[in-house]
Design a protein around this motif. Structure first.
Motif, PDB file in Angstrom:
ATOM      1  N   GLN A 153      -1.677  86.715 -20.750  1.00 40.70           N
ATOM      2  CA  GLN A 153      -0.426  86.089 -20.326  1.00 40.70           C
ATOM      3  C   GLN A 153      -0.417  84.597 -20.639  1.00 40.70           C
ATOM      4  N   HIS A 154      -1.551  83.942 -20.445  1.00 33.38           N
ATOM      5  CA  HIS A 154      -1.631  82.507 -20.725  1.00 33.38           C
ATOM      6  C   HIS A 154      -1.529  82.235 -22.229  1.00 33.38           C
ATOM      7  N   GLY A 192       1.974  82.717 -23.483  1.00 38.76           N
ATOM      8  CA  GLY A 192       2.930  81.788 -22.909  1.00 38.76           C
ATOM      9  C   GLY A 192       3.781  82.390 -21.808  1.00 38.76           C
ATOM     10  N   SER A 237       2.807  82.993 -18.750  1.00 40.91           N
ATOM     11  CA  SER A 237       2.525  82.217 -17.545  1.00 40.91           C
ATOM     12  C   SER A 237       1.797  80.945 -17.961  1.00 40.91           C
ATOM     13  N   GLU A 238       2.326  79.840 -17.514  1.00 36.07           N
ATOM     14  CA  GLU A 238       1.743  78.543 -17.853  1.00 36.07           C
ATOM     15  C   GLU A 238       0.737  78.160 -16.775  1.00 36.07           C
ATOM     16  N   LEU A 239      -0.522  78.051 -17.156  1.00 37.26           N
ATOM     17  CA  LEU A 239      -1.563  77.691 -16.207  1.00 37.26           C
ATOM     18  C   LEU A 239      -1.865  76.199 -16.309  1.00 37.26           C
ATOM     19  N   PRO A 240      -2.035  75.541 -15.163  1.00 40.52           N
ATOM     20  CA  PRO A 240      -2.514  74.161 -15.219  1.00 40.52           C
ATOM     21  C   PRO A 240      -3.933  74.121 -15.801  1.00 40.52           C
ATOM     22  N   TYR A 241      -4.345  72.950 -16.196  1.00 38.16           N
ATOM     23  CA  TYR A 241      -5.626  72.794 -16.868  1.00 38.16           C
ATOM     24  C   TYR A 241      -6.795  73.268 -16.004  1.00 38.16           C
ATOM     25  N   ALA A 259      -6.954  77.045 -15.909  1.00 38.86           N
ATOM     26  CA  ALA A 259      -7.480  77.595 -17.162  1.00 38.86           C
ATOM     27  C   ALA A 259      -9.007  77.531 -17.165  1.00 38.86           C
TER      28      ALA A 259
END
Length: 143
Positions: free
Chosen positions: A95-96, A99, A101-105, A108
């Motif tokens: 998913q990351h 794109g 789901s946008e994961l913060p750094y 991740a």
């Protein structure tokens, strides 16, 4: 008294994978959003994630060492339950990457850490358990 310890051992052995999978689900899809305003808070989150990962691997290694000899079906159950966290991490990674789901750094990084732990559990603990079971049954035959 032995039944209490037997039930506790069953929960630790079989339930640790499911608890770890529930934590993975909570972090990535359960609305977990810590307020990370300082580098110290980010460091504390990373240390907490590392401690959870080490604790999970320790419980899984302890479960492998304490397994009875000659029960191949238990290894199959352990492999299947160990694949649940790995499947969740793989799904979150796909998913990351896509794109969706946008994961913060920092999440991740936790994804990489939990992925490494899940792979280590599946590969190392399963291999060690199967090897111990084979060696133990060979030892019984030799006597």
């Amino acid at each position: 008294m032995a039944r209490i310890f037997g039930t506790f051992a069953l929960l630790i052995r079989e339930g640790s994978s499911l608890i770890f999978a529930a934590l993975i689900w909570f972090v990535f899809w359960g609305g977990y959003a810590p307020a990370l305003e300082t580098p110290e808070q980010t460091f504390n989150l990373a240390v907490l994630a590392g401690l959870i990962a080490i604790g999970y691997l320790s419980l899984q290694a302890l479960a492998v060492v304490n397994q009875p000899v000659g029960q191949e079906t238990r290894f199959l159950v352990d492999i299947m339950l160990s694949l649940v966290p790995l499947a969740l991490v793989a799904y979150a990674a796909v998913q990351h990457i896509n794109g969706a789901s946008e994961l913060p750094y920092h999440l991740a990084g936790i994804l990489w850490l939990f992925g490494a732990v899940a792979v280590s559990d599946v590969v190392i603990n399963t291999w060690m358990g199967l090897k111990l079971n084979k060696l133990a049954s060979d030892m019984v035959i030799m006597k």
